[in-house]
Scaffold this motif. Structure first.
Motif, short mmCIF file in Angstrom:
data_model
loop_
_atom_site.label_atom_id
_atom_site.label_comp_id
_atom_site.label_asym_id
_atom_site.label_seq_id
_atom_site.Cartn_x
_atom_site.Cartn_y
_atom_site.Cartn_z
N LEU A 235 0.81 -1.21 0.00
CA LEU A 235 0.00 0.00 0.00
C LEU A 235 0.85 1.27 0.00
O LEU A 235 0.63 2.16 -0.84
CB LEU A 235 -0.97 -0.02 1.18
CG LEU A 235 -2.09 -1.06 1.11
CD1 LEU A 235 -2.97 -0.98 2.35
CD2 LEU A 235 -2.94 -0.86 -0.14
N PRO A 236 1.83 1.42 0.90
CA PRO A 236 2.62 2.65 0.87
C PRO A 236 3.42 2.82 -0.42
O PRO A 236 3.46 3.92 -0.99
CB PRO A 236 3.56 2.50 2.08
CG PRO A 236 2.89 1.53 2.97
CD PRO A 236 2.19 0.58 2.06
N LEU A 237 4.04 1.75 -0.91
CA LEU A 237 4.84 1.87 -2.13
C LEU A 237 3.95 2.08 -3.35
O LEU A 237 4.35 2.78 -4.30
CB LEU A 237 5.71 0.63 -2.31
CG LEU A 237 6.84 0.46 -1.30
CD1 LEU A 237 7.68 -0.77 -1.63
CD2 LEU A 237 7.73 1.69 -1.23
N GLY A 238 2.75 1.50 -3.35
CA GLY A 238 1.83 1.74 -4.45
C GLY A 238 1.39 3.20 -4.52
O GLY A 238 1.35 3.81 -5.59
N MET B 37 1.39 -3.85 -4.47
CA MET B 37 1.93 -2.55 -4.89
C MET B 37 1.51 -2.24 -6.32
O MET B 37 1.08 -1.11 -6.62
CB MET B 37 3.46 -2.59 -4.77
CG MET B 37 4.14 -1.34 -5.27
SD MET B 37 5.96 -1.53 -5.24
CE MET B 37 6.45 -0.01 -6.06
N ARG B 38 1.62 -3.19 -7.22
CA ARG B 38 1.24 -2.95 -8.62
C ARG B 38 -0.25 -2.68 -8.74
O ARG B 38 -0.67 -1.78 -9.48
CB ARG B 38 1.64 -4.16 -9.48
CG ARG B 38 3.15 -4.35 -9.60
CD ARG B 38 3.46 -5.34 -10.71
NE ARG B 38 2.88 -6.65 -10.44
CZ ARG B 38 3.51 -7.61 -9.79
NH1 ARG B 38 4.72 -7.41 -9.30
NH2 ARG B 38 2.93 -8.78 -9.59
N TYR B 39 -1.08 -3.45 -8.03
CA TYR B 39 -2.53 -3.24 -8.11
C TYR B 39 -2.92 -1.89 -7.51
O TYR B 39 -3.81 -1.20 -8.04
CB TYR B 39 -3.25 -4.37 -7.38
CG TYR B 39 -3.38 -5.63 -8.18
CD1 TYR B 39 -4.17 -5.68 -9.32
CD2 TYR B 39 -2.70 -6.79 -7.80
CE1 TYR B 39 -4.28 -6.84 -10.06
CE2 TYR B 39 -2.80 -7.96 -8.55
CZ TYR B 39 -3.60 -7.98 -9.67
OH TYR B 39 -3.71 -9.13 -10.42
N THR B 40 -2.27 -1.50 -6.42
CA THR B 40 -2.58 -0.21 -5.80
C THR B 40 -2.21 0.93 -6.74
O THR B 40 -2.97 1.90 -6.92
CB THR B 40 -1.81 -0.06 -4.48
OG1 THR B 40 -2.16 -1.13 -3.60
CG2 THR B 40 -2.15 1.26 -3.81
N ARG B 41 -1.04 0.83 -7.36
CA ARG B 41 -0.62 1.86 -8.30
C ARG B 41 -1.59 1.96 -9.48
O ARG B 41 -1.96 3.07 -9.91
CB ARG B 41 0.78 1.55 -8.80
CG ARG B 41 1.35 2.60 -9.76
CD ARG B 41 2.71 2.17 -10.27
NE ARG B 41 2.62 0.90 -10.98
CZ ARG B 41 3.68 0.17 -11.32
NH1 ARG B 41 4.89 0.56 -10.97
NH2 ARG B 41 3.52 -0.96 -11.97
N ALA B 42 -2.04 0.83 -9.99
CA ALA B 42 -2.95 0.85 -11.13
C ALA B 42 -4.32 1.40 -10.74
O ALA B 42 -4.90 2.23 -11.46
CB ALA B 42 -3.10 -0.56 -11.70
#
Length: 332
Positions: free
Chosen positions: A113-116, A200-205
């Motif tokens: 979550l934080p890195l995303g 992280m990837r899903y959060t960023r997207a």
């Protein structure tokens, strides 16, 4: 209520289908199940005794009905290897595996979550590229390799910084809480790193789509900074999608945890299932496979219900469809 009833009916049908599939899969193995359980050096009398002990000499339909009836009563059968009830063995091993999965999920959320969000908030090209590489490398590293690396770095006795134990679980179990918790730290980090990269990837997207869609700009127009808008508005709007991702990650962690349990010599569900398969305790394997499948189905049902509760668009869409259907029926 209609939606819940429909999902429960599908859930019951899926459980029935899984039980039939597991039962049939073990019966179509080459040779007799009793002969496989008895081993290659078993005498015909020993095979016949096993066949009578576990009811394998009865018709298949009767065997399935007895097994399914036991499942409904909470009776998973008896292990041919230990003579103990399968439900007792599974309960004992699950008290280690599920805390390990929860700790791994906590590590994954603390990383993902934080890195995303940082990937969305990053303005510099170098920082965005660095976080992109972190997501790719973290997802590509196998849990087995990361576990070995953590052992070399942080395990007592062999690691550069001897902090945590790397093998085994206290014989007293969770009664020795400190040692039990310490023995799960390295396995949970090894599993959580891989899952955290995916989150992280899903959060960023998910949050990035909201930024492109204008929701963040509207929040900033109301007086929020960009960081506040992403953390307060973006995460909240992306919560339904992230809940589904976290739930699926939780389910996938079961297979990852089984590998890590073998590496760290933890007596969890993975070791139990592998040991029963290796020792040809097929009656126990039958119930254990069904329990794993039932867990996946239950988790999917819970995720579906939570997703619908968190996303009002699903309820509104369903209500609009039902209203339109009633209107069309009235016009006719």
């Amino acid at each position: 209520m209609r939606f819940i009833a429909h999902r429960l009916l599908l859930f019951a049908a899926a459980l029935f289908g899984v039980s039939v599939l597991v039962f049939v899969a073990l019966r179509i193995l080459p040779g007799d199940v009793a002969a496989v359980m008895a081993g290659t050096a078993a005498t015909p009398d020993r095979i016949a005794a096993l066949r009578a002990q576990f009811g394998l000499d009865r018709p298949l339909v009767v065997q399935y009905l007895d097994w399914a009836g036991g499942l409904l009563r909470g009776d998973l059968g008896t292990s041919a290897l230990t003579g103990r009830a399968v439900v007792a063995q599974v309960g004992q091993r699950a008290s280690l595996t599920f805390p390990l999965i929860l700790m791994s999920l906590a590590v994954a959320l603390a990383i993902g979550l934080p890195l995303g969000c940082a990937s969305v908030l990053a303005r510099g090209r170098r920082m965005r590229g660095f976080l992109h590489v972190v997501a790719i490398v973290g997802g590509a590293v196998p849990a087995l390799w990361s576990g070995l690396l953590l052992i070399l770095l942080f395990s007592r006795g062999t690691g550069l910084i001897g902090i945590f134990p790397s093998q085994g679980f206290p014989s007293e179990g969770w009664r020795d809480f400190g040692r039990a918790l310490a023995s799960l730290v390295l396995p949970s980090v090894a599993t959580g790193i891989v899952a955290g990269a995916g989150i992280m990837r899903y959060t960023r997207a998910a949050v990035g789509d909201l930024v492109d869609g204008g929701a963040i700009d509207m929040a900033m127009a109301c007086g929020m900074t960009r960081t506040q808008a992403v953390l307060r508005v973006g995460l909240r709007l992306a919560t339904p999608q992230l809940v589904s991702v976290v739930g699926l990650t939780f389910a996938q962690m079961i297979t990852g945890v089984m590998v890590v349990e073998s590496l760290f010599a933890l007596p969890g569900l993975g070791a139990l299932l592998i040991g029963d398969v290796g020792n040809r305790d097929l009656i126990a394997v039958q119930s254990e496979l069904f329990l794993l499948a039932a867990f996946f189905l239950t988790l999917g049902l819970v995720i579906d219900l939570i997703h619908r509760a968190l996303d009002p668009r699903l309820r509104i869409g369903a209500g609009s469809g039902e209203s339109a259907a009633r209107s069309n029926g009235g016009e006719r």
